[in-house]
Motif scaffolding. Structure first.
Motif, mmCIF file in Angstrom:
data_model
loop_
_atom_site.group_PDB
_atom_site.id
_atom_site.type_symbol
_atom_site.label_atom_id
_atom_site.label_comp_id
_atom_site.label_asym_id
_atom_site.label_seq_id
_atom_site.Cartn_x
_atom_site.Cartn_y
_atom_site.Cartn_z
ATOM 1 N N GLN A 124 0.818 -1.210 0.000
ATOM 2 C CA GLN A 124 0.000 0.000 0.000
ATOM 3 C C GLN A 124 0.849 1.255 0.000
ATOM 4 O O GLN A 124 0.456 2.274 -0.579
ATOM 5 C CB GLN A 124 -0.965 -0.004 1.175
ATOM 6 N N LEU A 125 2.012 1.194 0.623
ATOM 7 C CA LEU A 125 2.911 2.353 0.568
ATOM 8 C C LEU A 125 3.403 2.587 -0.853
ATOM 9 O O LEU A 125 3.539 3.728 -1.299
ATOM 10 C CB LEU A 125 4.100 2.148 1.511
ATOM 11 N N HIS A 141 1.731 1.633 -3.541
ATOM 12 C CA HIS A 141 0.582 1.872 -4.418
ATOM 13 C C HIS A 141 -0.588 2.434 -3.600
ATOM 14 O O HIS A 141 -1.594 1.746 -3.375
ATOM 15 C CB HIS A 141 0.178 0.586 -5.134
ATOM 16 N N PRO A 142 -0.463 3.668 -3.136
ATOM 17 C CA PRO A 142 -1.511 4.252 -2.277
ATOM 18 C C PRO A 142 -2.837 4.470 -3.000
ATOM 19 O O PRO A 142 -3.831 4.783 -2.353
ATOM 20 C CB PRO A 142 -0.885 5.586 -1.843
ATOM 21 N N GLU A 143 -2.865 4.295 -4.309
ATOM 22 C CA GLU A 143 -4.118 4.463 -5.046
ATOM 23 C C GLU A 143 -5.086 3.313 -4.817
ATOM 24 O O GLU A 143 -6.262 3.405 -5.174
ATOM 25 C CB GLU A 143 -3.843 4.611 -6.546
#
Length: 295
Positions: free
Chosen positions: A115-116, A118-120
């Motif tokens: 998630q860091l 790919h925060p989208e």
């Protein structure tokens, strides 16, 4: 469209055909059993012939129903994929299905790194022992154990499913450390009915089927078996990769340099038609790289 029955009726037929039980279909669809029976009669009237054989414990498809069911299931799955492919939620949420042990012991400590990067994407973990129904459950990708022979799915081996015998220092201090694998038969074994024990003992040169001299402790998951072992209540079979922290901290000790396997592996799997999805490609590449760490 006049050549189609109502979609609500089709959904009822699909559930009844899949579950082979009108009561369970009613529970799944949040309907009464009489409403499900009525919808089944409606679709049979539309077809002009019965689709089920009524039995004392449920229903089963007759020959015509068996011909229709897979086509209906494929059509509903296609509709689900079509709507999900154009929804904002479908593009922004990555739904991952996996089992409790691999989720808690391997994926959860790592997923924050994805998630860091790919925060989208928001990540949703669906923890379940059953194989995911990708279309019906809204699942994008799954991590599962098994032989990897799932029709219609792309799959990538993350790592082999191996297991070894472990115990806590407290247990060994209390019960004594077994000097040979054979001597373990007089110890408390965790999940003694698990097929893994016969496989491990055969790898250790012990004749099987095995006979225990003491009652064991039954548990449902490998994660629970490890927890019971850490608490000092017996000897467990675990996948070493999942308990690296316990070995490093000394909470668990490998009893012998014997690792066995049933020939299964842990796989990443997703429908072939989703292989061009950006979020699936990104997660696939990330998780395959993570699987190589500590391999």
């Amino acid at each position: 469209m006049r050549d189609l029955p109502p979609l609500s009726t089709i959904r009822v037929f699909e559930a009844a055909a899949r579950l082979q039980n009108l009561s369970r279909a009613a529970d799944e669809l949040n309907m009464t059993q009489s409403a499900v029976s009525y919808q089944i009669k409606q679709i049979e009237a539309f077809v002009g012939a019965p689709l089920f054989v009524r039995e004392a414990r449920g229903v089963r498809l007759n020959q015509r129903g068996e011909q229709l069911a897979p086509m209906v299931q494929a059509a509903l799955a296609s509709l689900s994929r079509a709507f999900r492919s154009v929804s904002d939620k479908a593009h922004s949420v990555l739904a991952i299905s996996t089992m409790q042990t691999i989720a808690g012991n391997w994926l959860a400590p790592r997923i924050g790194r994805f998630q860091l990067q790919h925060p989208e994407f928001a990540v949703r973990l669906d923890i379940s022992p059953r194989l995911a129904d990708f279309a019906a459950d809204g699942i994008d990708i799954a991590i599962r154990s098994g032989p990897g022979d799932w029709p219609g799915l792309e799959r990538h081996l993350l790592f082999d499913q191996t297991f070894t015998a472990v115990a806590s220092p407290d247990y060994l201090a209390r019960e004594g450390r077994p000097e040979t694998p054979q001597a373990m038969l007089s110890h408390i074994l965790i999940a003694p009915s698990d097929d893994w024990w016969n496989i491990w003992f055969r790898a250790a040169g012990v004749a099987t089927p095995i006979t225990f001299t003491r009652p064991g402790i039954d548990v449902e998951t490998q994660q629970m078996a490890a927890s019971v072992a850490v608490a000092g209540h017996g000897i467990a079979l675990i996948t070493p990769r999942f308990e690296a922290d316990c070995f490093a901290s000394g909470r668990l000790v490998k009893l012998f340099d014997i690792t066995a396997s049933a020939g299964d592996g842990y796989y990443l799997a997703y429908p072939r038609e989703h292989r061009t999805s950006r979020k699936i490609r990104l997660f696939r590449d990330w998780v395959l790289a993570e699987a190589q760490v500590g391999a």
